[in-house]
Each structure stands twice: as C-alpha cells, then as structure tokens.
Scaffold this motif. Structure first.
Motif, PDB file in Angstrom:
ATOM      1  N   UNK A 215       0.831  -1.194   0.000  1.00 22.20           N
ATOM      2  CA  UNK A 215       0.000   0.000   0.000  1.00 22.20           C
ATOM      3  C   UNK A 215       0.879   1.262   0.000  1.00 22.20           C
ATOM      4  N   UNK A 216       0.398   2.362  -0.596  1.00 17.65           N
ATOM      5  CA  UNK A 216       1.229   3.573  -0.685  1.00 17.65           C
ATOM      6  C   UNK A 216       1.785   4.059   0.643  1.00 17.65           C
ATOM      7  N   UNK A 217       1.063   3.850   1.754  1.00 15.33           N
ATOM      8  CA  UNK A 217       1.595   4.289   3.045  1.00 15.33           C
ATOM      9  C   UNK A 217       2.606   3.319   3.638  1.00 15.33           C
ATOM     10  N   UNK A 277      -7.098   2.360  -0.850  1.00 14.90           N
ATOM     11  CA  UNK A 277      -8.345   1.920  -0.235  1.00 14.90           C
ATOM     12  C   UNK A 277      -8.591   0.425  -0.397  1.00 14.90           C
ATOM     13  N   UNK A 278      -8.156  -0.131  -1.528  1.00 18.54           N
ATOM     14  CA  UNK A 278      -8.519  -1.512  -1.847  1.00 18.54           C
ATOM     15  C   UNK A 278      -7.346  -2.284  -2.432  1.00 18.54           C
ATOM     16  N   UNK A 303     -10.792  -6.323  -3.118  1.00 20.30           N
ATOM     17  CA  UNK A 303     -10.949  -6.616  -1.695  1.00 20.30           C
ATOM     18  C   UNK A 303     -10.693  -5.347  -0.898  1.00 20.30           C
ATOM     19  N   UNK A 304     -11.274  -5.267   0.300  1.00 20.66           N
ATOM     20  CA  UNK A 304     -10.839  -4.223   1.213  1.00 20.66           C
ATOM     21  C   UNK A 304      -9.623  -4.739   1.981  1.00 20.66           C
ATOM     22  N   UNK A 310     -15.176  -7.206  -2.253  1.00 20.16           N
ATOM     23  CA  UNK A 310     -16.008  -6.070  -2.639  1.00 20.16           C
ATOM     24  C   UNK A 310     -16.773  -6.380  -3.918  1.00 20.16           C
ATOM     25  N   UNK A 311     -16.048  -6.702  -4.979  1.00 24.22           N
ATOM     26  CA  UNK A 311     -16.687  -7.054  -6.246  1.00 24.22           C
ATOM     27  C   UNK A 311     -15.677  -7.765  -7.149  1.00 24.22           C
TER      28      UNK A 311
END
Length: 351
Positions: A215-217, A277-278, A303-304, A310-311
């Motif tokens: 993730x970016x963070x 976010x995902x 996914x979260x 999610x979809x």
C-alpha cells in the motif's frame, strides 16, 4: 539514513515473531460480479509486438509506463493519449540500456518510477530523465548464495534506502526479504515470514510463485499466489497476516518433475495491485497458456484491506498485465499483443 536502517532492522526482528503467527483464515466468495467493457486507448507512438509474459503496465500520476518485448520502455500520458518519454531499450542482447528491467513505485512525489535491473536501481523523474542511483535491490551475497534474481517477486521501496521483496527461501520456498543500503554497505536479510501454503516441498519456490505489492503508506502489503486461489494480507506496521481463500485446487506437486510444470496447473493470479483503499487482483481461471492461446476474458477482484470481497469485475479482453488508477476508478489492461490489433484498454469500474 542510519535512522531508517535501524528502524528496519528493528522491524525485521519484530516480524520474526509477529509474522510467524497467522491471525485467521477465511473462505470467501464474491456476491457482486459485474461485466465491464473496455475502450481502446489508441496511444500515439504505440507499436505492437507479440504477447509475452514479460509485458508489464505501471501507472502513476496520470501516466502509464509500458514494458513490452522488442519495444523501448515507453511512457504515455493518459489524458492526451500521447507518447511522452522513451526510457531506454531492453532485451537479453548486447548494446541495450537494460537487460531485464522491472518497474516499481517510489515514495518520493518527485519521481515517476524506479527501474530495477540486475540488482541496480535507476530513478525516473517526471521529465523522463533516467538516473542511476547508488542503491541496490539485493546484496551480492544474496544472489551468489543461490537466490537467483529472476525468482524475486516485485520490489517495493520502503522508507529510507530499504527495499522489500519476496524471494526464494530454503526454509519456506518463498519468504520476504529486506535489503538495507547504508553508504557502501548493502545487506539483504531474510525475514521469518513464510509464504508457503503447504507443508509439502517447502524448499521449492515454484508452487509459491506470486505477485507482491504494498500500500502507498507502506503499512500493509498483499501477496497473491499464481497457483492457489489465495490472497495474503500483511500488516507491515503491527505484524500479523490474514489469508483469504476461495474455492479451487492448489498446486499439484507431482508436476514438479515435469519439464513445464506451469502448463499443468491452474493459474489464478496474474498480478496484484495495492491501492490506498482496496486490493486489486488480476485473475484468470485456467492455465496461463489456455488464457493466452484461447483469448479468454480475465477478471479483476477487489478486496478491502480486511480481506472482505467487494466485487469481481469481468473484463471483455484477454491479457495478463494491468494497472489501476484508484483515484479515478480506472483499470488499464494490456490486451494479448499481436502485430495488428493489440491495444491497451481502459475500464471504468464502479466505486
């Protein structure tokens, strides 16, 4: 630099304990499945060549970097649909700029991307200028110790001058490694974070091949397996991991004795991307060879960061390279390349 170096040494020790214990394991399915139709992007300056497993797409700050066989590394502007930079030639032959380049994201806003090539790291700024850094992605001892560079799954630039990646482990088949650069000193350390999913043949890296993204963070990461319907979510800040399973069979260890074992196993993941976010995973049901030869459409699973589905998005084209613009809800897919009709397609997905 010393501060960052010490931080990651401490982080490595923490992971020795925290990552070894898995929080839980879930079996999931997607209730929401949507079909998406792509729009050809028709980039000016785009040339087409035959499809190959080394094709990659990388998105950052409104630009797509394309790596494709027999083409230079090229940067396209999404809004203008124009070729804006050429970053250099590459192939396994003489008189090229790179031999086997791999693209990965920087932390610095001043940079477009990093290029890794045989342990050496180059930075690319927003003007398309390529500069060799003094950083290495892995130490010399790491590769000469039997961990071939080609086995590595995706590099991640962490804080300071540290590089995180998934590589071959004699203990687990696949594991996370951290390279710390401090002046002229380069050390690659194996973290005690086993990525094997089965107690069988833990010394074999093939069954546990996958795609790694952070993730970016830089607080969480994801590892998606090529030959298992499995996604692992990694808590890089506090330790621990969650394994998310779907229905499906895993790797057939009997095929390890065959000349081309990948042909006899189902391919699930073709790549993954860790958004803010995902999580996004490019999936193909069937072997990679069938997917490419028959032109079967592919899916992107969303996914979260808790591993909840999610979809699942069905794309109308075949391909095995993608990237995501999460801010604007766009997926970019490199279609099966051929001499006349190959394209990069843009998909708008429901947020």
């Amino acid at each position: 630099m010393k501060k960052h170096f010490l931080f990651f040494i401490l982080l490595s020790g923490f992971l020795l304990n925290a990552f070894a214990q898995e929080k839980n394991m879930n079996l999931i399915s997607f209730d929401r499945i949507v079909s998406l139709k792509g729009k050809p992007m028709n980039f000016k300056g785009r040339t087409a060549t035959n499809d190959n497993p080394e094709t990659k797409l990388f998105f950052r700050h409104g630009k797509i970097v394309l790596k494709n066989k027999n083409e230079e590394l090229k940067v396209f502007d999404v809004k203008s649909r124009k070729l804006v930079f050429k970053l250099g030639t590459w192939s396994l032959r003489e008189y090229v700029d790179f031999y086997s380049p791999r693209l990965f994201a920087p932390i610095e806003d001043s940079l477009l991307c990093y290029i890794e090539d045989g342990g050496i790291i180059y930075e690319v700024n927003h003007r398309g200028v390529v500069r060799k850094t003094g950083l290495r992605s892995y130490s010399y001892d790491f590769e000469f110790g039997g961990n071939l560079e080609r086995i590595i799954s995706d590099f991640v630039k962490m804080e300071g001058d540290s590089i995180l990646f998934a590589g071959y482990s004699k203990r687990y088949g696949k594991n996370l490694f951290l390279t710390c650069n401090e002046g002229n000193k380069v050390e690659t350390e194996e973290l005690d974070f086993p990525l094997n999913l089965d107690t069988k043949a833990t010394d074999s890296f093939v069954p546990y091949h996958g795609s790694f993204s952070v993730r970016p963070d830089r607080k969480r990461g994801v590892y998606a397996y090529y030959y298992y319907p499995v996604v692992r979510i990694l808590d890089l800040e506090r330790g621990g991991m969650k394994t998310v399973w779907q229905e499906g069979k895993g790797f057939d260890f009997n095929t390890l004795k065959k000349a081309d074992c990948a042909r006899y196993n189902t391919n699930y993941c073709l790549g993954c991307y860790a958004g803010e976010k995902y999580i996004y995973v490019l999936q193909a049901a069937g072997s990679l060879y069938d997917q490419l030869d028959k032109g079967n459409p592919v899916y992107v699973e969303q996914y979260d960061w808790e591993g909840n589905p999610i979809q699942k998005m069905k794309l109308d084209k075949a391909g095995h390279a993608f990237c995501v613009d999460e801010e604007h809800g766009r997926i970019y897919l490199a279609e099966r390349f051929n001499a006349k009709t190959s394209q990069i397609f843009e998909y708008e997905y429901p947020l």
